[in-house]
Write an enzyme that holds these catalytic residues in place. Structure first.
Site, PDB file in Angstrom:
ATOM      1  N   HIS A 268       0.953  -1.231   0.216  1.00  0.00           N
ATOM      2  CA  HIS A 268      -0.243   0.212   0.105  1.00  0.00           C
ATOM      3  C   HIS A 268       0.482   1.115   0.082  1.00  0.00           C
ATOM      4  O   HIS A 268       0.528   2.046  -1.383  1.00  0.00           O
ATOM      5  CB  HIS A 268      -0.710  -0.067   1.362  1.00  0.00           C
ATOM      6  CG  HIS A 268      -1.927   1.386   1.384  1.00  0.00           C
ATOM      7  ND1 HIS A 268      -2.569   0.904   1.187  1.00  0.00           N
ATOM      8  CD2 HIS A 268      -1.595   2.690   1.228  1.00  0.00           C
ATOM      9  CE1 HIS A 268      -3.731   2.185   0.807  1.00  0.00           C
ATOM     10  NE2 HIS A 268      -3.211   2.765   1.133  1.00  0.00           N
ATOM     11  N   GLU A 269       1.846   1.146   1.252  1.00  0.00           N
ATOM     12  CA  GLU A 269       2.401   2.553   0.689  1.00  0.00           C
ATOM     13  C   GLU A 269       3.853   3.285   0.049  1.00  0.00           C
ATOM     14  O   GLU A 269       3.748   3.934  -0.760  1.00  0.00           O
ATOM     15  CB  GLU A 269       3.471   2.584   2.276  1.00  0.00           C
ATOM     16  CG  GLU A 269       2.597   2.543   4.008  1.00  0.00           C
ATOM     17  CD  GLU A 269       0.901   3.814   4.263  1.00  0.00           C
ATOM     18  OE1 GLU A 269       1.430   4.640   2.848  1.00  0.00           O
ATOM     19  OE2 GLU A 269       0.090   3.182   4.465  1.00  0.00           O
ATOM     20  N   HIS A 272       2.039   4.263  -2.730  1.00  0.00           N
ATOM     21  CA  HIS A 272       1.867   5.192  -2.913  1.00  0.00           C
ATOM     22  C   HIS A 272       2.724   6.741  -3.354  1.00  0.00           C
ATOM     23  O   HIS A 272       3.250   7.149  -3.756  1.00  0.00           O
ATOM     24  CB  HIS A 272       1.457   6.303  -0.814  1.00  0.00           C
ATOM     25  CG  HIS A 272      -0.241   5.687  -0.853  1.00  0.00           C
ATOM     26  ND1 HIS A 272      -0.866   6.983  -1.267  1.00  0.00           N
ATOM     27  CD2 HIS A 272      -0.744   5.766   0.376  1.00  0.00           C
ATOM     28  CE1 HIS A 272      -1.782   5.963  -0.353  1.00  0.00           C
ATOM     29  NE2 HIS A 272      -1.926   5.852   0.396  1.00  0.00           N
ATOM     30  N   GLU A 298      -5.162   7.384  -2.782  1.00  0.00           N
ATOM     31  CA  GLU A 298      -5.441   6.146  -2.354  1.00  0.00           C
ATOM     32  C   GLU A 298      -5.803   4.668  -3.929  1.00  0.00           C
ATOM     33  O   GLU A 298      -5.289   4.011  -3.741  1.00  0.00           O
ATOM     34  CB  GLU A 298      -6.477   6.223  -1.726  1.00  0.00           C
ATOM     35  CG  GLU A 298      -6.567   6.702  -0.259  1.00  0.00           C
ATOM     36  CD  GLU A 298      -5.784   5.597   0.520  1.00  0.00           C
ATOM     37  OE1 GLU A 298      -6.375   4.723   0.834  1.00  0.00           O
ATOM     38  OE2 GLU A 298      -4.319   5.627   0.889  1.00  0.00           O
TER      39      GLU A 298
HETATM   40 MG    MG Z   1      -2.839   5.710   2.415  1.00  0.00          MG
END
Ligand code: MG
Length: 503
Positions: A268-269, A272, A298
């Site tokens: 997830h990170e 980003h 997101e």
């Molecule tokens: Mg996030």
């Protein structure tokens, strides 16, 4: 980047300062969350507010305002110039339209509200938070009035968090998914052999932190994260912070009894971080730098976490690697059981613990309650009861306490009304991107082979590189050929979980 307009050149020179102060502030925040000695908290708070105030001063500066007014009147701007003006209008709108007394009152109210929310949650007493929350909702209504809206005060608040988002759009594209998702959850629960949990992560097993860390580094590198322009540290909540294009850092958190979280949250990170690391270099230090919106950010982080990381094809590739790291803990575990443990579905009280299927229902509930409050259809005092009723209707469960209900998220204490839908929007953009990508890449085959480079290349070319040049609705159209279509998300859930749960 070519800039012909003189006022915009002046604005860019001033923006350089905003950008530098912002990056120093980001570095202080990173340090606050990763390294700060406990006694330094107050002092660090003062340092950060000092820098935030400097940025506000630049936006409110007469010369800046004059240049922006001139730029707004200029004709025949190049696309990048027009985007710079649009982004600066957006960034300064709050300070230019909302009177300073209101901004200060909101800031005072939210600092007090955080304390009362925290205590109310600990003691499970909504009444402790009620006076602050009432005041915040009144201030949010006043702010919406100053920002301006056509139909619904929610429109002004939503637009502050996700440019262009309206309540009507949320109802048509997010809330409308509720019956189908609720139905899918019920079908999964009734499927043959359904179990809501797994012994792999609900037992006495321990997954050594060192192994989890090595796997986190492995997966971040495999995704294409440039560790020479970033780093991975430990913090109590995982986050990504963009200090500059050459310094995009992520953090992680390791749980002894569950090897999944550090793996999926690294994906997830890193999702980003890959966005920030791959934006057109020419945009550095300008209002075009940085991901365009929270929702689009997101979308990309969840894309990697869910559509890739929890994809059965990719988990098949990962299975022998997990076994190599956790040989003893995973002994005798079939590939199917491993895929299942990453894709368990069960209604839960708490949003941040929700699975991929039920997550959007938590957002719909919050959006509807905010919309009713902002339009005077629901009293703040009646929130806990309204919360329970919606949980029952959408997820089929009722939280036994307000701590696990209306008090669970801190967002409202910070005045963040209109913020939640961007989380759901991320899921929708992500699914649409996924199906578009599949037209030219055999995604499942790549994942089975652990080949992620073509996926990153696609994202770089179609999304990442544009930074904040296009607003989210334009960007999704440019990258997928059509405006947001929420049916892709439902199609994705039905296809994936239909196969997994044989329904
Ligand atoms: Mg996030």
């Amino acid at each position: 980047m070519k800039v012909k307009n003189k006022s915009i050149r002046g604005l860019l020179a001033k923006y350089q300062e905003i950008s530098k102060i912002g990056s120093i502030e980001a570095l202080l925040s990173w340090d606050l969350n990763v390294n700060l000695p406990p006694k330094a908290a107050h002092f660090r708070g003062e340092q950060i507010s000092y820098l935030s105030a400097k940025i506000v001063d630049i936006f409110l500066d007469g010369e800046f305002k004059k240049l922006l007014d001139e730029a707004n009147l200029a004709a025949n701007l190049l696309p990048e110039e027009a985007a710079i003006v649009r982004n600066l209008n957006k960034a300064s709108e709050f300070y230019h339209k909302v009177p300073k007394e209101i901004i200060l009152e909101l800031s005072r109210t939210t600092s007090e509200a955080y304390v009362s929310w925290d205590s109310a949650k600990k003691n499970d007493k909504f009444g402790e938070f009620l006076p602050s929350l009432k005041k915040i909702t009144e201030l949010e209504k006043i702010i919406a009035g100053h920002i301006g809206f056509k139909k619904n005060p929610m429109d002004a608040l939503l637009d502050m968090h996700e440019p262009g988002l309206t309540a009507e759009f949320c109802r048509d594209n997010i809330v409308s998914l509720q019956p189908k998702i609720t139905e899918l959850v019920k079908k999964i629960q009734k499927s043959k052999g359904y179990v809501p949990k797994s012994d792999l992560v609900n037992s006495e097993k321990t997954y050594p932190m060192e192994a989890q860390k090595q796997l986190a580094n492995f997966i971040a590198g495999k995704m294409g994260y440039d560790l020479a322009a970033g780093r991975i540290d430990v913090s109590s909540h995982p986050f990504t912070i963009d200090i500059g294009r050459q310094d995009v850092r992520i953090t992680n958190m390791y749980k002894d009894a569950d090897f999944r979280d550090s793996f999926t949250s690294t994906m997830h990170e890193t999702g980003h971080a890959l966005y920030e690391q791959n934006i057109n270099e020419d945009y550095t230090g300008t209002p075009l730098a940085g991901g365009v919106s929270f929702g689009m950010h997101e979308a990309l982080s969840r894309f990697w976490e869910n559509l890739i990381g929890r994809n059965p094809a990719f988990l098949k590739f990962m299975a022998p690697i997990f076994s190599a790291f956790y040989g003893e803990q995973l002994r005798g575990t079939s590939q199917e059981a491993l895929v299942r443990v990453f894709n368990l579905v069960a209604p839960s009280f708490v949003r941040i613990e929700a699975d991929e299927v039920t997550y959007t229902l938590h957002i719909i509930l919050r959006f509807e309650l905010e919309d009713e409050i902002m339009n005077g259809k629901l009293k703040v005092a009646d929130l806990p009861e309204a919360w329970r009723a919606k949980m029952k209707k959408y997820l089929g469960i009722v939280p036994p306490t307000d701590r696990e209900g209306v008090l669970q998220d801190m967002h409202w204490s910070g005045g963040s009304f209109g913020y939640f839908p961007a989380y759901a929007l991320g899921n929708l953009y992500g699914a649409q991107i996924y199906y578009k990508m599949k037209e030219t890449i055999n995604v499942e085959k790549s994942l089975e082979q652990g080949h992620l480079a073509d996926i990153l290349y696609w994202l770089n070319e179609k999304v990442h590189k544009y930074g904040s040049l296009y607003w989210p609705d334009e960007l999704i159209k440019k990258s997928t050929g059509k405006s947001l279509d929420s049916s892709y998300f439902v199609k994705y859930l039905e296809e994936k979980y239909g196969l997994l749960y044989k329904i």
